[in-house]
Design a protein around this motif. Structure first.
Motif, PDB file in Angstrom:
ATOM      1  N   TRP A 190       0.833  -1.202   0.000  1.00  0.00           N
ATOM      2  CA  TRP A 190       0.000   0.000   0.000  1.00  0.00           C
ATOM      3  C   TRP A 190       0.868   1.253   0.000  1.00  0.00           C
ATOM      4  O   TRP A 190       0.597   2.221  -0.719  1.00  0.00           O
ATOM      5  CB  TRP A 190      -0.956   0.011   1.198  1.00  0.00           C
ATOM      6  CG  TRP A 190      -2.019   1.044   0.992  1.00  0.00           C
ATOM      7  CD1 TRP A 190      -1.907   2.396   1.201  1.00  0.00           C
ATOM      8  CD2 TRP A 190      -3.328   0.844   0.450  1.00  0.00           C
ATOM      9  NE1 TRP A 190      -3.062   3.046   0.834  1.00  0.00           N
ATOM     10  CE2 TRP A 190      -3.948   2.110   0.370  1.00  0.00           C
ATOM     11  CE3 TRP A 190      -4.037  -0.285   0.046  1.00  0.00           C
ATOM     12  CZ2 TRP A 190      -5.252   2.265  -0.099  1.00  0.00           C
ATOM     13  CZ3 TRP A 190      -5.324  -0.138  -0.423  1.00  0.00           C
ATOM     14  CH2 TRP A 190      -5.920   1.144  -0.494  1.00  0.00           C
ATOM     15  N   SER A 191       1.926   1.243   0.807  1.00  0.00           N
ATOM     16  CA  SER A 191       2.783   2.418   0.913  1.00  0.00           C
ATOM     17  C   SER A 191       3.444   2.741  -0.423  1.00  0.00           C
ATOM     18  O   SER A 191       3.466   3.903  -0.857  1.00  0.00           O
ATOM     19  CB  SER A 191       3.853   2.186   1.983  1.00  0.00           C
ATOM     20  OG  SER A 191       4.584   3.364   2.244  1.00  0.00           O
ATOM     21  N   VAL A 192       3.969   1.734  -1.121  1.00  0.00           N
ATOM     22  CA  VAL A 192       4.639   2.001  -2.392  1.00  0.00           C
ATOM     23  C   VAL A 192       3.620   2.368  -3.468  1.00  0.00           C
ATOM     24  O   VAL A 192       3.909   3.179  -4.361  1.00  0.00           O
ATOM     25  CB  VAL A 192       5.503   0.797  -2.812  1.00  0.00           C
ATOM     26  CG1 VAL A 192       4.673  -0.366  -3.312  1.00  0.00           C
ATOM     27  CG2 VAL A 192       6.532   1.201  -3.861  1.00  0.00           C
ATOM     28  N   GLY A 193       2.405   1.808  -3.392  1.00  0.00           N
ATOM     29  CA  GLY A 193       1.368   2.195  -4.339  1.00  0.00           C
ATOM     30  C   GLY A 193       0.940   3.638  -4.148  1.00  0.00           C
ATOM     31  O   GLY A 193       0.735   4.380  -5.121  1.00  0.00           O
ATOM     32  N   ALA A 194       0.803   4.057  -2.880  1.00  0.00           N
ATOM     33  CA  ALA A 194       0.462   5.453  -2.590  1.00  0.00           C
ATOM     34  C   ALA A 194       1.557   6.386  -3.089  1.00  0.00           C
ATOM     35  O   ALA A 194       1.280   7.471  -3.627  1.00  0.00           O
ATOM     36  CB  ALA A 194       0.241   5.636  -1.093  1.00  0.00           C
ATOM     37  N   ALA A 195       2.815   5.966  -2.932  1.00  0.00           N
ATOM     38  CA  ALA A 195       3.935   6.782  -3.397  1.00  0.00           C
ATOM     39  C   ALA A 195       3.933   6.895  -4.917  1.00  0.00           C
ATOM     40  O   ALA A 195       4.139   7.980  -5.477  1.00  0.00           O
ATOM     41  CB  ALA A 195       5.246   6.176  -2.907  1.00  0.00           C
ATOM     42  N   ALA A 196       3.686   5.768  -5.603  1.00  0.00           N
ATOM     43  CA  ALA A 196       3.670   5.789  -7.070  1.00  0.00           C
ATOM     44  C   ALA A 196       2.520   6.648  -7.582  1.00  0.00           C
ATOM     45  O   ALA A 196       2.692   7.452  -8.513  1.00  0.00           O
ATOM     46  CB  ALA A 196       3.555   4.365  -7.614  1.00  0.00           C
TER      47      ALA A 196
END
Length: 669
Positions: free
Chosen positions: A605-611
């Motif tokens: 979730w964290s990397v998806g939010a960042a992307a």
């Protein structure tokens, strides 16, 4: 002089092979186009990383297109059946998660009245897979209303082709499938029986196809017109475009000192798992032995003596409990199981399937893709070995029979495994996995293709997060001095010492004097955080994996263990060659060992939010993501603005107190 010139020419040619300045990929002419759709963001893959990117895009008012091979959104927590959130107390104690992940946890609490309706012990949140799809779908609708964005949701859809002109993807062609009238509904056949059909343009006896062209919603004079976010489970877009990437084991090096191989091994990736659900019953059940059971029986095991307890295994990932609020003893071996309790199975020496050779690897290498025609225009079929998917399905079905009727144990020997007949296998469209066959709609993937980021300061061969950036391993063990060359060992300790290595470089101290940092690497371009152990489900040595007496690849587990709380650097999301592609999920630029920690639910979730946030920011500023980091280690004002935006949106990018001035994080265990 002639020799030096020759070396320069050779170096230039090699640089063009490995890092070509641009990539041109022409789309094959599909038989027709049934639908044209315009997007600001095209997110390929509806797992947790893709869901997070879509969530941020909707809140920012963007036109978001989201494709997913199954008909459920959520990946790990839904279609893959692993609906038990992998979390560490480090983050959980502070609830230091992205805003969307916190809303997901709140949705579970609201649906069931408690966070752990399964009363499992692997997590504080175990629930039914269908709830993951339901909660995320509601979150998307709420985000649409709040942010004025628009979601174009394309379930049962795969990307077949892309057009790349220069350094940008200009269009993508997708295929959406639906059952031919009069044939069985979706989720009747397991993935292996329908995946090749799903990637075929032509209608079949089973599926009618809708061919969709995705294009940008707007045109700009600078920057990108739109962004594509790779969020598939295996790195499909990476395979399709064949941009620089890694697969499997990396060669042993000062950055990856515990690698099990001196050279690369692209065939040994972590095992994949078809999960399934089973229900406790009051009455004895009759179980029919699968015709293929004897083939896979030599593999199944409780694995370790301390795990050789059926109650322990069953309650480990129990996703529905008849008495979820019941007080239980500290020892899960003593936890009662009631008729009606449902458990999801995900076990290493059970329904994990762990191929590791060129004869049976699941994720095809570039050479294998080329040999099978998948890198030709119109040739893409998903990049997986269908036969290995099929065998993974059989292996999972056989594991259920072993749990209820088996009496052998491949690792612990005779006299350990007892029969447990009071359980039934759950199947049917209304069952836990939502499939007629009872297996998860898609296997739980622990590792896929991993990009190599762009060359930058300190990373001349391309940016990668490596083992030594996160591992709590004791690198003073004799094994490292014995198995690394003297120069590799020296470089390992210079890297571990950081600024404390300066006296060694000046000759005032020796390698033995270096005190290694006890924290993860600090990145100036952090855009998210995560924390999980380096957790391995290693490939097996020989083919096929179920071969009697087969063993895990030697040395693979040596790299596993605890990791420090870590950051997600933006450079790990930016691939080479394509400027309007960002990578999320498990395919970011990490090494084989580091990837074993960068793969769980909250990280995705964290990397998806960042992307998603980076794509939105880049669209609005009319810059490319690589321009935010191309001047590091010097200050990057736009990068700092992006980081402030992430924090303003309650998407944390730092752990409290983590900085280059704090060398020790021993308290964060």
């Amino acid at each position: 002089m002639v020799k030096k010139s020759s070396q320069l020419i050779i170096s230039f040619i090699l640089s063009l092979i490995y890092f070509p300045p641009s990539l041109s990929l022409a789309v094959a002419n599909p038989p027709r186009i049934d639908k044209n759709v315009e997007c600001d963001l095209l997110i390929v893959g509806g797992g947790l990383a893709g869901s997070a990117a879509a969530y941020e895009g909707l809140l920012a008012g963007k036109n978001v297109c989201l494709t997913e091979i199954t008909d459920w959104v959520g990946g790990q927590i839904s279609a893959q059946g692993t609906s038990a959130l992998d979390e560490r107390p480090t983050q959980r104690s502070l609830l230091l998660y992205p805003r969307g992940y916190l809303e997901l946890r709140e949705g579970i609490q609201n649906k069931y009245g408690l966070l752990n309706p399964g009363a499992c012990w692997v997590s504080e949140a175990c629930f039914m897979p269908e709830a993951g799809d339901e909660i995320l779908s509601k979150m998307f609708k709420k985000a649409e209303r709040k942010g004025k964005g628009k979601l174009h949701w394309f379930p049962s859809t795969v990307i077949k082709d892309m057009t790349i002109i220069g350094n940008q993807i200009t269009e993508a062609i997708a295929i959406q499938h639906q059952p031919v009238p009069g044939t069985p509904p979706l989720n009747t056949e397991p993935l292996s029986q329908m995946i090749e059909d799903a990637y075929n343009y032509n209608n079949s006896q089973r599926f009618n196809k809708t061919i969709i062209r995705f294009t940008p919603k707007r045109k700009t004079d600078q920057g990108a017109d739109w962004y594509i976010i790779e969020a598939t489970e295996t790195g499909e877009i990476i395979g399709l475009t064949n941009i620089p990437h890694q697969l499997g084991i990396d060669p042993r090096s000062p950055q990856e000192p515990t690698s099990s191989s001196l050279t690369r091994d692209p065939y040994c990736t972590q095992g994949f798992t078809y999960t399934f659900a089973m229900e406790a019953t009051r009455t004895l059940q009759t179980h029919q032995k699968p015709l293929f059971y004897e083939q896979y029986a030599p593999y199944y095991s409780y694995e370790l003596p301390r795990l050789a307890n059926f109650n322990l295994v069953y309650t480990y990932r129990r996703i529905h409990s008849m008495k979820p609020r019941e007080k239980r003893s500290p020892n899960p071996r003593e936890w009662p199981i009631y008729p009606g309790d449902i458990s999801m199975q995900n076990w290493t020496w059970g329904n994990d399937y762990r191929p590791g050779t060129s004869e049976d690897n699941l994720i095809l290498t570039p050479g294998q893709l080329e040999a099978t025609g998948q890198l030709q225009p119109g040739g893409w079929k998903g990049g997986l070995r269908t036969e290995t998917l099929r065998k993974g399905e059989e292996n999972a079905l056989g594991f259920f029979y072993w749990l209820v009727a088996g009496t052998t144990d491949s690792q612990l020997g005779e006299g350990v495994k007892e029969k447990h007949p009071n359980y039934r296998y759950l199947s049917g469209l209304n069952s836990a996995m939502g499939t007629v066959h009872g297996l998860s709609k898609y296997p739980y993937m622990r590792e896929g293709r991993r990009i190599i980021g762009r060359p930058s300061y300190g990373y001349k061969n391309g940016f990668v997060v490596s083992e030594i950036d996160i591992s709590r391993n004791n690198f003073r063990q004799d094994w490292y001095a014995d198995n690394l060359t003297p120069e590799e060992y020296r470089l390992l300790w210079l890297n571990l010492g950081g600024l404390d290595s300066l006296p060694v470089l000046s000759g005032q101290e020796t390698i033995a004097d270096i005190q290694p940092r006890s924290r993860a690497t600090i990145y100036p371009d952090t855009v998210g955080i995560g924390h999980y152990a380096i957790d391995f489900h290693p490939c097996l040595t020989n083919s096929p994996p179920e071969l009697p007496g087969n063993t895990e690849r030697e040395g693979e587990r040596r790299g596993q263990g605890q990791a420090y709380p870590f950051q997600i650097p933006l450079r790990a999301l930016i691939p080479q060659q394509i400027d309007n592609l960002l990578v999320a999920g498990k395919s970011i630029a990490t090494s084989h060992i580091a990837a074993a920690a960068y793969r769980v639910h909250s990280f995705e979730w964290s990397v998806g939010a960042a992307a998603g946030t980076t794509a939105i920011f880049s669209l609005e500023k009319q810059v490319f993501p690589y321009e935010l980091v191309d001047n590091l280690p010097y200050r990057e004002p736009l990068l700092e603005e992006l980081q402030r935006l992430l924090e303003k949106n309650n998407n944390p990018i730092l752990f409290p107190g983590m900085s280059i001035f704090n060398q020790s994080w021993e308290d964060w265990k």
